[in-house]
Design an enzyme around this catalytic site. Sequence first.
Site, short mmCIF file in Angstrom:
data_model
loop_
_atom_site.label_atom_id
_atom_site.label_comp_id
_atom_site.label_asym_id
_atom_site.label_seq_id
_atom_site.Cartn_x
_atom_site.Cartn_y
_atom_site.Cartn_z
N GLY A 137 -0.30 0.32 -4.86
CA GLY A 137 -1.61 -0.27 -4.64
C GLY A 137 -2.56 0.22 -5.70
N ASN B 141 0.27 0.83 5.73
CA ASN B 141 1.05 -0.01 4.81
C ASN B 141 1.76 -1.05 5.65
OD1 ASN B 141 4.10 0.58 2.87
ND2 ASN B 141 2.72 -1.15 2.86
N GLY B 142 1.45 -2.31 5.42
CA GLY B 142 2.11 -3.37 6.19
C GLY B 142 1.18 -4.52 6.48
N CYS C 256 0.81 -1.21 0.00
CA CYS C 256 0.00 0.00 0.00
C CYS C 256 0.85 1.26 0.00
CB CYS C 256 -0.90 0.01 1.23
SG CYS C 256 -2.01 -1.39 1.24
#
Length: 472
Positions: A44, A118-119, A17
Site C-alpha cells: 500500500g 487488510n481485506g 494493505c
Amino acid sequence: MFDFAQSKRKEALKDHCGVFGIYAPGEDVAKITYYALHSLQHRGQEAAGISVSDGSNIKSIKKIGLVTGVFNDRNLAKLKGFMAVGHNRYSTTGSNTKNNIQPIIISDKGQSFAVAHNGNIVNAGELADKLNGTERMSTSDTEVLALSIFQRKEKTWGEKILNSTSDLKGAYSIVASSKDTLFAFRDPWGFRPLTIGKLSGYFVIASETCALDTIGATYLRDVAPGEVISINKKGLTTVGKIRRKQMNYCLFEYVYLARPDSIMNNVLVHQVRQRSGEILAKEAPVKADLVVAIPDSGTSSALGYSQASGIPFGEILIKNRYIGRTFISPEQHIREQGVKMKFNPMKQIVEGKRIIVVDDSIVRGTTMRQIVEVLKKCGAKKIHLRICSPPVRWPCFFGVDTPERRQLIASDKTVRQINDFIGADTLKYLSLSGLIRASKQKSNTLCTACFSGKYPMKVDMSFKKNVFESAC
Ligand code: SF4
C-alpha cells in the site's frame, strides 16, 4: 524513453494493505512499526499510519504518502507507549481521503479501539444498516467493522471481536488494539496473510514475514483462519476460533502481491514464482536467444523459465535507481504528475534477437502492448510473451483492487485475440493447474476466483465495488 514502471503500476492489479502490530513494553514501538511498515510498503503506497497506546491514550499519526514521507524522527518521538498498530494503505478510486487513512480509531466513554485492516468486507452495507444511524467519519468498510465491534454489549474486547466475526463476510486480516491489549484476527477463509513473530521476548504481528525479517523478529506461526488472538501482559492467548471446513488463500499473493522474500504457507514466494517459470517453459516452449523479465515482478519467473529451457537470462531494461519512488494515487490526473521511474531499453542487446518476455500477469493489456512496440522499435526479431499466471478474467471482491470485469482484457477475449491486440509473435499463459502446482498448496485451499470465476462465497457481480470503499 518509455516509462515501463509507471505504466505497469497503472495497469497491475493493485497491491492491497499492509498491517503491523507490536506489544513490547520498554521498546520504541513506534520506530519498530515504522521499519516494519517500510518493508510492507509494496502492499500500500498511498497513505500510512501508526497508533500507539500508553495505557491511558491512543495517539496516532496518519497521512497520505509513503512511509518515509509520513514519518520522521520528530513525529515518531511523539508516539510514546508500549503497543502500536500500523497500516499502509492502498485505496480504491476516489477514497484516498484523510478520514479513510488507517488505523481507524473509535473512541467513546473512556474506551478507545484502533483498527488496521487488510481485506474487503463484502457485507459492509448490511453491517452499516445495523449501526442505527451512528455517525461515521469515513467511507471505509473498516470503520463500519470497527463500529460494529465497538458497539457490542459483551464485557471484554476479545468476546466483542470473536462474536462479531460470525457477522462478517469477506476478507479481513486485522491488527487492532484497545488501550491495554493488542488483537489479531483473520477471516475463516484465510484470504490474506497474517503472521506472528517474536522480538526480544515480545510478540509482533505482520502481513508478511519480510517485515519480521526486517525488524529482527523470529517467525512463530500464522494467525489461523478464523482465529482471534489477544496479546497483553499475560502473553499471547487464542481467544477463540470460528471454524470452517476449507480455507481459501489468495493465489494471487504468490503471483504478484507478496514480496518474493516472504514465506507464505511454508513456501518462499520467490521459489513459487521460479517454479511457475519452469512449468511454463515446459507447457509453452519456444526457440529464442534470450529470456528477459519486466522488472521487477517478472524476474523470479523469468529465471525459472531460463533455467528450465536452457535459454540464457538477460537484462534489456535498465532501471534508473536514483529516481525516487513514484507516488501512487488513484486519481489519473494526480498519477500523471507523479515522479516517474525510468527504464531504458538497451537497443544493442535487443537488436536482431528472438526474445522471450516473461511477466506475472496481464490485466488490461495496454502496458504489454507498449512494451512490445518499444522492443520492436529496438529491432527485436521475434517477441514471445510468456505469462506466469492464467488469464485474469474475473474481478476480485476480497481486498485486491481489480478493474471492472469489462476492463479485464481476458474477460471476453481469447488468447489469440489478446495477442492480436498486444502484437507479439506468440502469447502463452501458465495453466491454472501449473500455477497451483508451483504454489505447492492443495487446490481446495486456494481462492482462484479471478482466474476461474469460482468465488468461495456469493458476490454481487452487478457492481464491482461495495457501496463502502474497501480498506485496501
Ligand atoms: S479473486 Fe484473485 S486476487 Fe482476489 S482473493 Fe481470489 S485469487 Fe486473490
